[in-house]
Design an enzyme around this catalytic site. Structure first.
Site, PDB file in Angstrom:
ATOM      1  N   HIS A 136       0.833  -1.209   0.000  1.00 15.00           N
ATOM      2  CA  HIS A 136       0.000   0.000   0.000  1.00 15.00           C
ATOM      3  C   HIS A 136       0.864   1.255   0.000  1.00 15.00           C
ATOM      4  O   HIS A 136       0.647   2.179  -0.798  1.00 15.00           O
ATOM      5  CB  HIS A 136      -0.922  -0.015   1.215  1.00 15.00           C
ATOM      6  CG  HIS A 136      -1.597   1.299   1.472  1.00 15.00           C
ATOM      7  ND1 HIS A 136      -2.576   1.812   0.652  1.00 15.00           N
ATOM      8  CD2 HIS A 136      -1.422   2.205   2.458  1.00 15.00           C
ATOM      9  CE1 HIS A 136      -2.982   2.976   1.119  1.00 15.00           C
ATOM     10  NE2 HIS A 136      -2.300   3.247   2.215  1.00 15.00           N
ATOM     11  N   ASP A 166       7.367  20.418 -27.296  1.00 17.65           N
ATOM     12  CA  ASP A 166       7.303  19.093 -26.670  1.00 17.65           C
ATOM     13  C   ASP A 166       8.346  19.089 -25.564  1.00 17.65           C
ATOM     14  O   ASP A 166       8.993  20.106 -25.278  1.00 17.65           O
ATOM     15  CB  ASP A 166       7.566  17.979 -27.694  1.00 17.65           C
ATOM     16  CG  ASP A 166       6.939  16.644 -27.279  1.00 17.65           C
ATOM     17  OD1 ASP A 166       7.001  16.319 -26.081  1.00 17.65           O
ATOM     18  OD2 ASP A 166       6.382  15.946 -28.135  1.00 17.65           O
ATOM     19  N   TRP A 201       7.139  -0.057   3.964  1.00 11.39           N
ATOM     20  CA  TRP A 201       7.593   0.590   2.731  1.00 11.39           C
ATOM     21  C   TRP A 201       9.027   1.114   2.849  1.00 11.39           C
ATOM     22  O   TRP A 201       9.675   1.402   1.849  1.00 11.39           O
ATOM     23  CB  TRP A 201       6.647   1.726   2.336  1.00 11.39           C
ATOM     24  CG  TRP A 201       6.831   3.010   3.077  1.00 11.39           C
ATOM     25  CD1 TRP A 201       6.341   3.335   4.302  1.00 11.39           C
ATOM     26  CD2 TRP A 201       7.552   4.164   2.623  1.00 11.39           C
ATOM     27  NE1 TRP A 201       6.715   4.609   4.652  1.00 11.39           N
ATOM     28  CE2 TRP A 201       7.457   5.145   3.636  1.00 11.39           C
ATOM     29  CE3 TRP A 201       8.269   4.457   1.470  1.00 11.39           C
ATOM     30  CZ2 TRP A 201       8.048   6.399   3.532  1.00 11.39           C
ATOM     31  CZ3 TRP A 201       8.861   5.715   1.353  1.00 11.39           C
ATOM     32  CH2 TRP A 201       8.747   6.667   2.378  1.00 11.39           C
ATOM     33  N   SER A 231      13.223   5.537 -13.779  1.00 16.24           N
ATOM     34  CA  SER A 231      12.145   6.239 -14.477  1.00 16.24           C
ATOM     35  C   SER A 231      12.014   7.677 -13.986  1.00 16.24           C
ATOM     36  O   SER A 231      11.915   8.623 -14.784  1.00 16.24           O
ATOM     37  CB  SER A 231      10.828   5.482 -14.273  1.00 16.24           C
ATOM     38  OG  SER A 231       9.721   6.259 -14.666  1.00 16.24           O
ATOM     39  N   SER A 232      12.032   7.854 -12.660  1.00 18.34           N
ATOM     40  CA  SER A 232      11.885   9.203 -12.101  1.00 18.34           C
ATOM     41  C   SER A 232      13.090  10.075 -12.422  1.00 18.34           C
ATOM     42  O   SER A 232      12.945  11.284 -12.676  1.00 18.34           O
ATOM     43  CB  SER A 232      11.685   9.114 -10.587  1.00 18.34           C
ATOM     44  OG  SER A 232      10.502   8.416 -10.276  1.00 18.34           O
ATOM     45  N   HIS A 315      12.798  12.160   3.331  1.00 16.95           N
ATOM     46  CA  HIS A 315      12.131  13.424   3.647  1.00 16.95           C
ATOM     47  C   HIS A 315      12.025  14.358   2.447  1.00 16.95           C
ATOM     48  O   HIS A 315      10.965  14.958   2.239  1.00 16.95           O
ATOM     49  CB  HIS A 315      12.791  14.146   4.816  1.00 16.95           C
ATOM     50  CG  HIS A 315      11.889  15.210   5.370  1.00 16.95           C
ATOM     51  ND1 HIS A 315      10.798  14.932   6.169  1.00 16.95           N
ATOM     52  CD2 HIS A 315      11.859  16.544   5.184  1.00 16.95           C
ATOM     53  CE1 HIS A 315      10.160  16.046   6.463  1.00 16.95           C
ATOM     54  NE2 HIS A 315      10.784  17.041   5.882  1.00 16.95           N
ATOM     55  N   GLU A 317      11.529  13.287  -0.382  1.00 15.46           N
ATOM     56  CA  GLU A 317      10.442  12.631  -1.106  1.00 15.46           C
ATOM     57  C   GLU A 317       9.089  13.189  -0.699  1.00 15.46           C
ATOM     58  O   GLU A 317       8.162  13.313  -1.517  1.00 15.46           O
ATOM     59  CB  GLU A 317      10.502  11.120  -0.867  1.00 15.46           C
ATOM     60  CG  GLU A 317       9.323  10.336  -1.416  1.00 15.46           C
ATOM     61  CD  GLU A 317       9.296  10.294  -2.932  1.00 15.46           C
ATOM     62  OE1 GLU A 317       8.252   9.912  -3.496  1.00 15.46           O
ATOM     63  OE2 GLU A 317      10.308  10.636  -3.556  1.00 15.46           O
ATOM     64  N   TYR A 319       8.447  16.252   0.058  1.00 14.64           N
ATOM     65  CA  TYR A 319       8.250  17.504  -0.676  1.00 14.64           C
ATOM     66  C   TYR A 319       8.185  17.266  -2.176  1.00 14.64           C
ATOM     67  O   TYR A 319       7.588  18.076  -2.901  1.00 14.64           O
ATOM     68  CB  TYR A 319       9.360  18.490  -0.297  1.00 14.64           C
ATOM     69  CG  TYR A 319       9.315  18.824   1.167  1.00 14.64           C
ATOM     70  CD1 TYR A 319       8.270  19.589   1.681  1.00 14.64           C
ATOM     71  CD2 TYR A 319      10.265  18.326   2.043  1.00 14.64           C
ATOM     72  CE1 TYR A 319       8.189  19.864   3.027  1.00 14.64           C
ATOM     73  CE2 TYR A 319      10.191  18.601   3.402  1.00 14.64           C
ATOM     74  CZ  TYR A 319       9.149  19.362   3.886  1.00 14.64           C
ATOM     75  OH  TYR A 319       9.050  19.620   5.222  1.00 14.64           O
ATOM     76  N   SER A 330      -2.146  26.656  -6.645  1.00 17.02           N
ATOM     77  CA  SER A 330      -1.901  28.051  -7.046  1.00 17.02           C
ATOM     78  C   SER A 330      -2.572  28.368  -8.379  1.00 17.02           C
ATOM     79  O   SER A 330      -3.188  29.434  -8.543  1.00 17.02           O
ATOM     80  CB  SER A 330      -0.392  28.301  -7.140  1.00 17.02           C
ATOM     81  OG  SER A 330       0.239  28.111  -5.889  1.00 17.02           O
ATOM     82  N   HIS A 364      14.729  13.748  11.845  1.00 13.61           N
ATOM     83  CA  HIS A 364      13.573  13.846  12.750  1.00 13.61           C
ATOM     84  C   HIS A 364      12.675  12.607  12.648  1.00 13.61           C
ATOM     85  O   HIS A 364      11.741  12.464  13.433  1.00 13.61           O
ATOM     86  CB  HIS A 364      12.777  15.134  12.514  1.00 13.61           C
ATOM     87  CG  HIS A 364      12.068  15.210  11.192  1.00 13.61           C
ATOM     88  ND1 HIS A 364      11.860  16.392  10.526  1.00 13.61           N
ATOM     89  CD2 HIS A 364      11.518  14.273  10.391  1.00 13.61           C
ATOM     90  CE1 HIS A 364      11.224  16.167   9.400  1.00 13.61           C
ATOM     91  NE2 HIS A 364      10.994  14.882   9.301  1.00 13.61           N
ATOM     92  N   HIS A 365      12.962  11.718  11.674  1.00 10.29           N
ATOM     93  CA  HIS A 365      12.288  10.427  11.620  1.00 10.29           C
ATOM     94  C   HIS A 365      12.966   9.404  12.535  1.00 10.29           C
ATOM     95  O   HIS A 365      12.492   8.274  12.632  1.00 10.29           O
ATOM     96  CB  HIS A 365      12.308   9.881  10.185  1.00 10.29           C
ATOM     97  CG  HIS A 365      11.567  10.738   9.206  1.00 10.29           C
ATOM     98  ND1 HIS A 365      10.216  10.597   8.957  1.00 10.29           N
ATOM     99  CD2 HIS A 365      11.986  11.742   8.406  1.00 10.29           C
ATOM    100  CE1 HIS A 365       9.841  11.478   8.049  1.00 10.29           C
ATOM    101  NE2 HIS A 365      10.894  12.186   7.695  1.00 10.29           N
ATOM    102  N   THR A 390       6.516  27.199   4.437  1.00 13.68           N
ATOM    103  CA  THR A 390       5.208  26.574   4.226  1.00 13.68           C
ATOM    104  C   THR A 390       4.094  27.497   4.707  1.00 13.68           C
ATOM    105  O   THR A 390       3.060  27.637   4.042  1.00 13.68           O
ATOM    106  CB  THR A 390       5.141  25.228   4.974  1.00 13.68           C
ATOM    107  OG1 THR A 390       6.275  24.433   4.620  1.00 13.68           O
ATOM    108  CG2 THR A 390       3.870  24.482   4.613  1.00 13.68           C
ATOM    109  N   LYS A 393       3.327  30.232   2.209  1.00 14.04           N
ATOM    110  CA  LYS A 393       2.465  29.802   1.116  1.00 14.04           C
ATOM    111  C   LYS A 393       1.009  29.744   1.574  1.00 14.04           C
ATOM    112  O   LYS A 393       0.106  30.179   0.847  1.00 14.04           O
ATOM    113  CB  LYS A 393       2.915  28.430   0.600  1.00 14.04           C
ATOM    114  CG  LYS A 393       4.305  28.404   0.003  1.00 14.04           C
ATOM    115  CD  LYS A 393       4.639  27.086  -0.639  1.00 14.04           C
ATOM    116  CE  LYS A 393       3.895  26.881  -1.939  1.00 14.04           C
ATOM    117  NZ  LYS A 393       4.267  27.837  -2.980  1.00 14.04           N
ATOM    118  N   ARG A 558       1.541   1.295  15.485  1.00 13.22           N
ATOM    119  CA  ARG A 558       1.211   1.078  14.094  1.00 13.22           C
ATOM    120  C   ARG A 558       1.756  -0.265  13.631  1.00 13.22           C
ATOM    121  O   ARG A 558       2.594  -0.871  14.286  1.00 13.22           O
ATOM    122  CB  ARG A 558       1.772   2.221  13.236  1.00 13.22           C
ATOM    123  CG  ARG A 558       3.261   2.377  13.366  1.00 13.22           C
ATOM    124  CD  ARG A 558       3.798   3.653  12.755  1.00 13.22           C
ATOM    125  NE  ARG A 558       3.784   3.617  11.312  1.00 13.22           N
ATOM    126  CZ  ARG A 558       4.583   4.361  10.543  1.00 13.22           C
ATOM    127  NH1 ARG A 558       5.450   5.192  11.091  1.00 13.22           N
ATOM    128  NH2 ARG A 558       4.511   4.295   9.239  1.00 13.22           N
TER     129      ARG A 558
END
Length: 660
Positions: A136, A166, A201, A231-232, A315, A317, A319, A330, A364-365, A390, A393, A558
Site C-alpha cells: 500500500h 514538446d 515501505w 524512471s523518475s 524526507h 520525497e 516535498y 496556485s 527527525h524520523h 510553508t 504559502k 502502528r
C-alpha cells in the site's frame, strides 16, 4: 430510400407505444396536452430511458471497448509507441488511476482487518498484513501520487505553459512511462511471491535481511524501486532540460507560472535524492546475496546507517510529493479567483526554501534510535524552521482567496479542502518535530494520522482538483489515446456519409447521445457527481484518519494487526470511514464514465458500423428499411434499432436469399 420520403417522414416523439398508447404523439401534442397522465408517463419514460443509458447502454459499450482496440490493434500500437507529451501525460494519469485503485483496495483490506479486535479477514496471517502495509505504501507514493502530479499533469502542461513544442527528450519521456509500468509489475510480484515482502515501505534491515525474508520477494521490491528510480530520474532530467532550455524568449525564470516552478524544484529534488536511495537499496541487496555487512551488526555494520541513507531520500520525497500539489492549487486559485496569486516572489522563494531545507531535516524520523541531545536539538529546530516557508504559502493562498472573486466550482472545493487538511497535517507535524514528544508518539497511530493528512488527504485532494480543473482542457485535445487514431480511421471509412473530419468532431457525438432526451443534462450530472465526490470524500477521510490522533495519543502502535478492546471504538469508526471513502471514489469513477460517455459510445458505434455488428438498443419504434441501409445518413445509421429489426437481420443472415 429517397429524399422525399425522408423529408416527408413524420417526426414522432421517441417514446415507445408501451408507455403511452397506440398513438404516436408529436412534440406539439405533448406540449399542448392537458392530460396529466400523459405528462406523468413521459416523465417516467425519461427517467427509465436515462437509467437504461447509465446502467445498460454505457456498461455494454465499455465491455465492447476491448473488441474495438483489438480490431484496431495497428492504430493502438501506433498510439502506444508515441512520444507526444500529451499522450504520455494521459498514459501517466490512466496508470495512476489504476495503481491508486489497487493501493486503495489494499488499504481497505487493512482497515477491514482492524475494524474489530482479534482475527478478521486475514485469519491470523500477520505476514500478509505486513505485505499489505508494504505494498500500500509503495504503490501510493511511487505509482499513484508521483505519476499523477509529475508525469501526468507535468508532462501535459509544462511544455504548454512555457511555450515549448514538446519535452526536450521525447523518447526518454516515453521510456520513463514504460519503465514505471515494468516497475509496478515487479512490485505486485513482490507481494505474491512466496510469503511476500512484509518489511514496511521503508525496507528497514534486519527485517529486510536474508534471515527474515529468505525468499526473492524483497529482491523483487528492490528491483522495482531501482527501475522506478531510473524512471523518475529520466523524467526529472527531462523536466529540468525542458524548463531551463526551451522556454519562450520573453519568459525569464521569474515570469514562469508557479506550477512550472514547483515541477522545476521537484525535479531538482529527485535528481539529488534518488541516487541516495539507489545506493541504500543496492547495499541492502549486496548484504542479502553477496555477504557484505553494510547493515549487519555481526559483520561490523550498522542497521541505523540504512535509516540515515533512506531518510536522506525519504524526507525530500515528502516535498517531491507535495510541491507539485502546491503548484496545482496556485493555478486553480488564480483561475477561480480571477486574480494573481498574492506575493508571487514570496511563493517562489518559499518553494526554493522548502526544497533546500528538505535535505537538512531527515533525522527527525529517527529520534528514537539513540541520537545525542545536540543532534536531536538541531533536527528539531531545523524542522520547526521549515514550517516558515510553508506558512508563507498558506497565508498567501488565504490572501488570494480574500482578494479574489471566488466561485465554488469543484476544483475550488478540492483546493479549499487541500488547504484545510494540509494545514492540519502540518500542525501535527510541528508537534512531532519536538524530540521529546516524538519519543512518546513514534511508531504510533499519531504518526499515521499526520502523514495521511499531508499525503492521503493533501496531495490526493490536489490531484482530484487538477483532474476536475484540467480534464475538460485535455478532453478537447486530439491526443486522447483511444480517440487519437480511431477518428482518422472513421474519417476514411465513413466520409461518404458525413463528409469531413470537422463533421466527425462536431456531429458524431451528438448523433450517438442526445442528452436533451434525458431528464438531466450532462453538465448538471457531472456537476452533481463531482460535488458529491468532494463532500463524501472530505467527510469520509476525516472520519478515517482523525480518530487515529487519539489512538496514537492512547499508545496504539502502528503496523500491528491486533489490539486490546480498549481501542475498538475508534478503530471501528476509522474502518467505517475507509469504506465510505471507497464509495466516494466510486463516484469519481462514475464521473469519468459519464464524462467520456460520448467517446466510449462513439468508439463502440464505430465498431458496430465498421464491422457490421449489431448492438441491441430498444429505444424507439422508428423503423428503417434494412435494404436501404447504405443510403441512410450518419444520423439515421446511428439511430437505435428495434428488436424486430434485430431479429429480422438475424433471420436474413441465417437464411440468405439466393440470387438466380
Amino acid at each position: 430510400m429517397n429524399n422525399n420520403n425522408k423529408n416527408n417522414k413524420t417526426k414522432h416523439i421517441p417514446y415507445p407505444n408501451a408507455l403511452l398508447d397506440d398513438h404516436l404523439y408529436t412534440p406539439e401534442e405533448v406540449r399542448n396536452s392537458d392530460d396529466i397522465l400523459i405528462q406523468i408517463k413521459i416523465f417516467a419514460y425519461k427517467w427509465f430511458d436515462f437509467a437504461y443509458f447509465i446502467f445498460i447502454r454505457l456498461p455494454l459499450s465499455i465491455l465492447c471497448l476491448p473488441i474495438v482496440l483489438f480490431k484496431n490493434r495497428r492504430a493502438v500500437a501506433e498510439t502506444f509507441g508515441t512520444t507526444n507529451h500529451k499522450t504520455i501525460g494521459i498514459f501517466y494519469l490512466m496508470f495512476s488511476i489504476m495503481a491508486g485503485l489497487v493501493g486503495t483496495f489494499f488499504s481497505l483490506l487493512i482497515r477491514l482487518e482492524l475494524a474489530y479486535p482479534g482475527n478478521q479477514i486475514l485469519n491470523g496471517n500477520y505476514q500478509f498484513y505486513n505485505v499489505l502495509i508494504t505494498s500500500h505504501g509503495l504503490i501510493m507514493i511511487f505509482f499513484m501520487v508521483m505519476p499523477a502530479l509529475i508525469g501526468g499533469f507535468g508532462n501535459w502542461f509544462i511544455p504548454l505553459m512555457i511555450g515549448a513544442p514538446d519535452m526536450a527528450f521525447p523518447r526518454l519521456n516515453a521510456f520513463s512511462f514504460w519503465a514505471l509500468l515494468v516497475s509496478f509489475i515487479l512490485l505486485l510480484l513482490s507481494a505474491v511471491i512466496e510469503d511476500g515482502a512484509g518489511t514496511g515501505w521503508t525496507l528497514y534491515p534486519p527485517l529486510s535481511s536474508i534471515v527474515a525474508h529468505s525468499g526473492p520477494s524483497v529482491d523483487f521490491a528492490i528491483f522495482s524501486l531501482h527501475i522506478a528510480g531510473a524512471s523518475s530520474l529520466a523524467g526529472a532530467i527531462n523536466m529540468l532540460c525542458t524548463i531551463t532550455g526551451m522556454r519562450t524568449a520573453n519568459m525569464p525564470f521569474f515570469k514562469m507560472p508557479l506550477f512550472v516552478w514547483s515541477i522545476y524544484v521537484t525535479s531538482m529534488l529527485l535528481l539529488l535524492a534518488l541516487p541516495v536511495l539507489a545506493a541504500g537499496i543496492t547495499m541492502l541487496l549486496t548484504d542479502r546475496h553477496f555477504n557484505t555487512s553494510f547493515f549487519e551488526a555481526m559483520g561490523g555494520g550498522d542497521p541505523v546507517l540504512y535509516q540515515h541513507i533512506f531518510w536522506f531520500f525519504g524526507h525530500p520525497e515528502v516535498y517531491i510529493l507535495i510541491l507539485p500539489a502546491f503548484g496545482i492549487v496556485s493555478q486553480i486559485l488564480e483561475s477561480s479567483g480571477h486574480i494573481k496569486v498574492s506575493g508571487y516572489y514570496g511563493m517562489v522563494y518559499a518553494i526554493l526554501s522548502i526544497g533546500f531545507l528538505g535535505f537538512l531535516v531527515w533525522a527527525h524520523h529517527m529520534f528514537t534510535v539513540g541520537l545525542d541531545i545536540d543532534t536531536r536539538a538541531y533536527f528539531s529546530a531545523a524542522t520547526l524552521i521549515i514550517a516558515i516557508p510553508t506558512g508563507i504559502k498558506i497565508f498567501n493562498w488565504l490572501l488570494t482567496i480574500w482578494g479574489g472573486r471566488i466561485k465554488l466550482t469543484t476544483p475550488m472545493l478540492f483546493s479549499l479542502g487541500f488547504l484545510f487538511l494540509f494545514t492540519l497535517g502540518g500542525l501535527t507535524g510541528l508537534i512531532l518535530a519536538i524530540a521529546g514528544i516524538d519519543t512518546a508518539l513514534h511508531d504510533t497511530y499519531y504518526v499515521v494520522a499526520h502523514f495521511h493528512y499531508v499525503l492521503s488527504m493533501g496531495a490526493v485532494f490536489a490531484i482530484f482538483a487538477g483532474f476536475y480543473f484540467w480534464l475538460p482542457i485535455m478532453y478537447k485535445s486530439p491526443h486522447i489515446p483511444a480517440d487519437y487514431n480511431l477518428r482518422y480511421r472513421m474519417v476514411s471509412d465513413l466520409s461518404k456519409y458525413i463528409g469531413t473530419e470537422k463533421a466527425v468532431n462536431d456531429n458524431v457525438n451528438n448523433a450517438v447521445i442526445n442528452w436533451s432526451r434525458y431528464p438531466v443534462t450532462k453538465e448538471r450530472l457531472l456537476g452533481t457527481f463531482s460535488r458529491l465526490h468532494f463532500y463524501s470524500m472530505f467527510i469520509s477521510v476525516n472520519i478515517t484518519f482523525f480518530p487515529m490522533h487519539f489512538l496514537g495519543l492512547a499508545g496504539m502502535p502502528r503496523r500491528i494487526p491486533d489490539y486490546p478492546d480498549y481501542y475498538m471504538l475508534l478503530n471501528t469508526v476509522a474502518s467505517f470511514g475507509a469504506i465510505s471513502a471507497v464509495i466516494s471514489i466510486l463516484l469519481f469513477i462514475l464521473y469519468l464514465l459519464v464524462f467520456f460517455s460520448n467517446s466510449i459510445i462513439l468508439w463502440t458505434t464505430y465498431l458496430i458500423h465498421r464491422y457490421d455488428l449489431l448492438f441491441i438498443r430498444i429505444e424507439t419504434n422508428e423503423i428503417f428499411d434494412l435494404n436501404d441501409y447504405e443510403d441512410l445518413t450518419l444520423e439515421e445509421r446511428l439511430a437505435p434499432i428495434t428488436e424486430e429489426q434485430h431479429l429480422a437481420a438475424i433471420e436474413e443472415a441465417n437464411n440468405p436469399k439466393r440470387v438466380s
